[in-house]
Scaffold this motif. Structure first.
Motif, PDB file in Angstrom:
ATOM      1  N   VAL A 109      -3.413  -1.389 -11.528  1.00 14.04           N
ATOM      2  CA  VAL A 109      -2.228  -1.322 -10.731  1.00 14.04           C
ATOM      3  C   VAL A 109      -2.083  -0.502  -9.981  1.00 14.04           C
ATOM      4  CG1 VAL A 109       0.044  -1.551 -10.490  1.00 14.04           C
ATOM      5  CG2 VAL A 109      -0.769  -3.282 -12.145  1.00 14.04           C
ATOM      6  N   LEU A 110      -2.483  -0.124  -8.731  1.00 16.98           N
ATOM      7  CA  LEU A 110      -2.713   0.414  -6.982  1.00 16.98           C
ATOM      8  C   LEU A 110      -0.605   0.386  -6.811  1.00 16.98           C
ATOM      9  CD1 LEU A 110      -5.688  -1.112  -7.721  1.00 16.98           C
ATOM     10  CD2 LEU A 110      -5.672   0.199  -5.952  1.00 16.98           C
ATOM     11  N   VAL A 111      -0.657   1.621  -6.390  1.00 15.86           N
ATOM     12  CA  VAL A 111       0.402   1.766  -5.999  1.00 15.86           C
ATOM     13  C   VAL A 111      -0.108   2.735  -4.394  1.00 15.86           C
ATOM     14  CG1 VAL A 111       2.804   2.941  -5.534  1.00 15.86           C
ATOM     15  CG2 VAL A 111       1.755   1.871  -7.252  1.00 15.86           C
ATOM     16  N   GLY A 112       0.655   2.416  -2.854  1.00 14.61           N
ATOM     17  CA  GLY A 112       0.688   2.892  -1.755  1.00 14.61           C
ATOM     18  C   GLY A 112       1.837   3.289  -1.172  1.00 14.61           C
ATOM     19  N   GLU A 113       2.176   4.714  -0.589  1.00 15.81           N
ATOM     20  CA  GLU A 113       3.115   4.902  -0.264  1.00 15.81           C
ATOM     21  C   GLU A 113       2.686   5.880   0.884  1.00 15.81           C
ATOM     22  OE1 GLU A 113       6.480   7.571  -2.709  1.00 15.81           O
ATOM     23  OE2 GLU A 113       5.363   9.153  -1.347  1.00 15.81           O
ATOM     24  N   ALA A 114       3.158   5.146   2.096  1.00 17.47           N
ATOM     25  CA  ALA A 114       3.157   5.646   3.277  1.00 17.47           C
ATOM     26  C   ALA A 114       4.702   6.461   4.560  1.00 17.47           C
ATOM     27  CB  ALA A 114       2.433   5.103   4.452  1.00 17.47           C
ATOM     28  N   VAL A 115       4.130   7.747   4.742  1.00 18.12           N
ATOM     29  CA  VAL A 115       5.787   8.202   5.057  1.00 18.12           C
ATOM     30  C   VAL A 115       5.317   8.701   6.415  1.00 18.12           C
ATOM     31  CG1 VAL A 115       6.721  10.076   5.199  1.00 18.12           C
ATOM     32  CG2 VAL A 115       5.823   9.593   2.705  1.00 18.12           C
ATOM     33  N   ASN A 116       6.275   8.513   7.298  1.00 22.92           N
ATOM     34  CA  ASN A 116       6.114   9.184   8.924  1.00 22.92           C
ATOM     35  C   ASN A 116       6.546  10.617   8.967  1.00 22.92           C
ATOM     36  OD1 ASN A 116       8.962   8.657   8.812  1.00 22.92           O
ATOM     37  ND2 ASN A 116       8.074   6.911  10.196  1.00 22.92           N
ATOM     38  N   GLU A 117       6.369  11.189  10.595  1.00 24.49           N
ATOM     39  CA  GLU A 117       6.928  12.769  10.683  1.00 24.49           C
ATOM     40  C   GLU A 117       8.469  12.589   9.927  1.00 24.49           C
ATOM     41  OE1 GLU A 117       5.593  15.552  11.332  1.00 24.49           O
ATOM     42  OE2 GLU A 117       3.958  15.387  12.479  1.00 24.49           O
ATOM     43  N   ALA A 118       9.790  11.511  10.541  1.00 22.84           N
ATOM     44  CA  ALA A 118      11.030  11.558  10.810  1.00 22.84           C
ATOM     45  C   ALA A 118      11.349  10.987   9.120  1.00 22.84           C
ATOM     46  CB  ALA A 118      11.684   9.997  11.247  1.00 22.84           C
ATOM     47  N   GLY A 119      10.202  11.115   8.072  1.00 20.52           N
ATOM     48  CA  GLY A 119      10.329  10.895   6.678  1.00 20.52           C
ATOM     49  C   GLY A 119      10.516   9.796   6.082  1.00 20.52           C
ATOM     50  N   ASP A 120      10.490   8.607   7.044  1.00 17.56           N
ATOM     51  CA  ASP A 120      11.021   7.244   6.905  1.00 17.56           C
ATOM     52  C   ASP A 120      10.074   7.005   5.428  1.00 17.56           C
ATOM     53  OD1 ASP A 120      12.918   6.906   8.530  1.00 17.56           O
ATOM     54  OD2 ASP A 120      10.801   6.540   9.784  1.00 17.56           O
ATOM     55  N   ARG A 121       9.694   5.968   4.136  1.00 21.48           N
ATOM     56  CA  ARG A 121       9.148   6.133   3.246  1.00 21.48           C
ATOM     57  C   ARG A 121       8.759   4.407   3.078  1.00 21.48           C
ATOM     58  NH1 ARG A 121      10.449   5.287  -1.982  1.00 21.48           N
ATOM     59  NH2 ARG A 121       8.610   6.089  -3.486  1.00 21.48           N
ATOM     60  N   ILE A 122       7.705   4.567   3.088  1.00 19.06           N
ATOM     61  CA  ILE A 122       7.565   2.724   2.508  1.00 19.06           C
ATOM     62  C   ILE A 122       6.303   2.749   0.795  1.00 19.06           C
ATOM     63  CG2 ILE A 122       8.001   1.486   4.544  1.00 19.06           C
ATOM     64  CD1 ILE A 122       5.108   1.219   5.160  1.00 19.06           C
ATOM     65  N   VAL A 123       6.364   0.895   0.100  1.00 18.47           N
ATOM     66  CA  VAL A 123       5.476   1.670  -0.557  1.00 18.47           C
ATOM     67  C   VAL A 123       5.314   0.030  -1.324  1.00 18.47           C
ATOM     68  CG1 VAL A 123       6.013   1.351  -3.797  1.00 18.47           C
ATOM     69  CG2 VAL A 123       7.155   3.222  -2.174  1.00 18.47           C
ATOM     70  N   SER A 124       4.238  -0.243  -1.332  1.00 11.90           N
ATOM     71  CA  SER A 124       3.866  -1.060  -1.026  1.00 11.90           C
ATOM     72  C   SER A 124       2.429  -1.143  -2.958  1.00 11.90           C
ATOM     73  CB  SER A 124       2.780  -1.281  -0.690  1.00 11.90           C
ATOM     74  OG  SER A 124       3.020  -2.174   0.370  1.00 11.90           O
ATOM     75  N   ARG A 125       3.053  -2.125  -3.717  1.00  9.91           N
ATOM     76  CA  ARG A 125       1.988  -2.131  -5.271  1.00  9.91           C
ATOM     77  C   ARG A 125       1.013  -3.461  -5.003  1.00  9.91           C
ATOM     78  NH1 ARG A 125       6.212  -2.945  -8.844  1.00  9.91           N
ATOM     79  NH2 ARG A 125       6.749  -1.283  -8.589  1.00  9.91           N
ATOM     80  N   LEU A 126      -0.061  -3.194  -5.729  1.00 10.24           N
ATOM     81  CA  LEU A 126      -1.668  -4.063  -5.666  1.00 10.24           C
ATOM     82  C   LEU A 126      -2.324  -4.576  -7.048  1.00 10.24           C
ATOM     83  CD1 LEU A 126      -3.197  -5.985  -4.492  1.00 10.24           C
ATOM     84  CD2 LEU A 126      -5.290  -4.006  -4.225  1.00 10.24           C
ATOM     85  N   ARG A 127      -1.706  -5.619  -7.180  1.00 11.79           N
ATOM     86  CA  ARG A 127      -2.667  -5.239  -8.611  1.00 11.79           C
ATOM     87  C   ARG A 127      -3.912  -6.651  -8.785  1.00 11.79           C
ATOM     88  NH1 ARG A 127      -0.489  -7.688 -15.047  1.00 11.79           N
ATOM     89  NH2 ARG A 127      -2.140  -8.657 -15.527  1.00 11.79           N
ATOM     90  N   THR A 128      -4.767  -5.981  -9.331  1.00 10.51           N
ATOM     91  CA  THR A 128      -5.997  -6.721  -9.533  1.00 10.51           C
ATOM     92  C   THR A 128      -6.493  -7.009 -10.795  1.00 10.51           C
ATOM     93  OG1 THR A 128      -7.319  -4.793  -9.775  1.00 10.51           O
ATOM     94  CG2 THR A 128      -6.289  -5.123  -7.380  1.00 10.51           C
ATOM     95  N   PRO A 129      -7.664  -7.467 -10.844  1.00  6.33           N
ATOM     96  CA  PRO A 129      -8.129  -8.133 -12.232  1.00  6.33           C
ATOM     97  C   PRO A 129      -8.966  -6.213 -12.593  1.00  6.33           C
ATOM     98  CG  PRO A 129      -9.169  -9.472 -10.707  1.00  6.33           C
ATOM     99  CD  PRO A 129      -8.056  -8.315 -10.287  1.00  6.33           C
ATOM    100  N   GLU A 130      -9.263  -5.966 -14.349  1.00  6.51           N
ATOM    101  CA  GLU A 130     -10.563  -5.069 -14.406  1.00  6.51           C
ATOM    102  C   GLU A 130     -10.922  -4.551 -13.981  1.00  6.51           C
ATOM    103  OE1 GLU A 130     -13.585  -2.947 -17.048  1.00  6.51           O
ATOM    104  OE2 GLU A 130     -13.118  -4.566 -15.522  1.00  6.51           O
ATOM    105  N   GLY A 131     -11.191  -3.035 -13.299  1.00  8.58           N
ATOM    106  CA  GLY A 131     -12.283  -2.581 -12.123  1.00  8.58           C
ATOM    107  C   GLY A 131     -13.709  -3.175 -12.775  1.00  8.58           C
ATOM    108  N   TYR A 132     -14.328  -3.236 -13.525  1.00 10.65           N
ATOM    109  CA  TYR A 132     -15.935  -3.920 -14.037  1.00 10.65           C
ATOM    110  C   TYR A 132     -16.160  -4.735 -13.098  1.00 10.65           C
ATOM    111  CZ  TYR A 132     -16.734   1.028 -15.588  1.00 10.65           C
ATOM    112  OH  TYR A 132     -17.376   2.252 -15.782  1.00 10.65           O
ATOM    113  N   THR A 133     -15.007  -5.881 -13.183  1.00 11.45           N
ATOM    114  CA  THR A 133     -14.966  -6.984 -13.736  1.00 11.45           C
ATOM    115  C   THR A 133     -14.943  -7.088 -11.767  1.00 11.45           C
ATOM    116  OG1 THR A 133     -14.147  -7.869 -15.494  1.00 11.45           O
ATOM    117  CG2 THR A 133     -14.044  -9.307 -13.254  1.00 11.45           C
ATOM    118  N   LEU A 134     -14.137  -6.882 -11.390  1.00  7.76           N
ATOM    119  CA  LEU A 134     -13.720  -6.861  -9.432  1.00  7.76           C
ATOM    120  C   LEU A 134     -14.910  -5.584  -8.851  1.00  7.76           C
ATOM    121  CD1 LEU A 134     -11.191  -7.709  -7.473  1.00  7.76           C
ATOM    122  CD2 LEU A 134     -10.903  -4.864  -7.582  1.00  7.76           C
ATOM    123  N   THR A 135     -14.985  -4.948  -9.432  1.00  7.79           N
ATOM    124  CA  THR A 135     -16.795  -4.392  -8.722  1.00  7.79           C
ATOM    125  C   THR A 135     -17.272  -5.688  -8.714  1.00  7.79           C
ATOM    126  OG1 THR A 135     -16.553  -2.718  -9.099  1.00  7.79           O
ATOM    127  CG2 THR A 135     -18.526  -3.052  -8.809  1.00  7.79           C
TER     128      THR A 135
END
Length: 351
Positions: free
Chosen positions: A280-306
């Motif tokens: 599971v990977l989580v991304g978080e982005a913030v701008n100068e105004a302090g606004d915040r967004i979050v997204s989450r990504l689920r993938t197969p196991e790492g070597y399988t995905l590679t």
């Protein structure tokens, strides 16, 4: 184009998995590496051609690359192996792909951009779990918040490492925790910590010098980037090393001892562990105004995905979709590339 490609490093854990997956997909790579006996065994299982040579044998390397349109370079640690392979690819006009996660290797590949463009080849390091899912997630966060000035990526679900991955980690001990600040890569004396919700409530996480500190900047231009792993006992021990401890662990004596201990470990996760695993990977982005967004990504196991992502990028490269110069996965294939793979789902949490 002949449509032929090489897998260099085909006898390691990941190399054997990628070769097996290539056969299942109907691809017929030329297998290569240093150990002829091991290569013969792996190639014989799949009916593939093979050639044995070391990267220090420039004549043999150049001759082999002249037979293919692209190479999938899997033999790490890439701090030692990327440069000779990349330089040979530029001289033979052979597309270069690898599965590194090493910051310095990404930056060295970026520095070779002009040479690669002149040769008309694509240099794309990090076509595996390092860094396809996180790079695509970074680009997705940029698309959601074009004025972002801070990007946080967090990763959970990393299971048993292969011996090669573990050795690469050992070599990076002395470098501290690297992050990007104001567009520059800097090393911190102690790793930042925070809590991250990977889907089951907040979990402690520790900053690490993951490849996206390099690549996410090239993909998004966001000047401040930090990557975290969900905390584990092993990561906690690494994080607790002070400057003296990191120095001692990076000495030649300790490097040999640590790498020797790795050789006694299992080669990598079993097929059952890979089938049951996921990340599971989580991304978080913030701008100068302090606004915040979050997204989450689920993938197969790492070597399988590679195996999945590296071979799909190779397929597209051979199909004429390579872009000359240094590239990242999301710059060529877009932020939605990762969700094209089975078992990959992405969810925007807010914004």
């Amino acid at each position: 184009m002949s449509g032929k490609f090489m897998i260099y490093g085909a006898t390691g854990y990941t190399g054997k998995l990628v070769a097996r997956t290539a056969r299942a997909l109907g691809m017929r790579p030329l297998l290569a590496g240093r150990n002829e006996a091991r290569l013969k065994s792996v190639a014989g299982q799949h009916g593939f051609e093979y050639q044995a040579f070391g990267l220090n044998d420039r004549q043999a390397l150049t001759a082999a690359l002249s037979q293919v349109d692209a190479v999938l370079h899997i033999a790490g640690p890439f701090a030692h192996t990327s440069q000779p392979m990349r330089e040979a690819c530029i001289s033979t006009r052979t597309h270069y792909l690898d599965i590194t996660g090493e910051i310095d290797v990404f930056e060295a590949c970026a520095a070779a951009d002009a040479e690669a463009r002149e040769a008309g080849i694509m240099v794309m390091p990090g076509v595996g779990f390092d860094v396809v899912p996180s790079d695509c997630l970074a680009a997705h966060m940029k698309a959601r918040m074009p004025d972002a000035v801070e990007l946080t990526l967090a990763i959970s679900g990393l299971g048993r490492m292969s011996r090669g991955t573990a050795k690469t980690g050992v070599e990076s001990i002395g470098k501290g925790t690297r992050v990007r600040r104001d567009g520059e890569i800097v090393a911190l004396g102690s790793p930042p910590r925070r809590e991250v919700d990977f889907g089951q409530g907040p979990k402690p996480a520790i900053a690490v010098g993951w490849g996206d500190v390099a690549t996410a900047y090239h993909s998004t231009g966001i000047p401040n980037i930090t990557v975290y792993f969900e905390a584990s006992p092993e990561l906690e021990r690494m994080a607790s090393l002070g400057a003296i401890g990191r120095w001692f662990a990076s000495t030649g004596f300790m490097q040999r001892r640590l790498k020797g201990a790795i050789e006694s470990q299992p080669e990598g996760p079993t097929d059952a562990e890979r089938r049951e695993g996921f990340a599971v990977l989580v991304g978080e982005a913030v701008n100068e105004a302090g606004d915040r967004i979050v997204s989450r990504l689920r993938t197969p196991e790492g070597y399988t995905l590679t195996a999945m992502t590296s071979l799909e990028i190779m397929r597209r490269t051979l199909a004429g979709r390579a872009v000359p110069g240094f590239q990242t996965p999301s710059r060529v294939f877009g932020p939605d590339f990762i969700v094209e793979f089975e078992g990959c789902t992405r969810r925007d949490m807010n914004g």
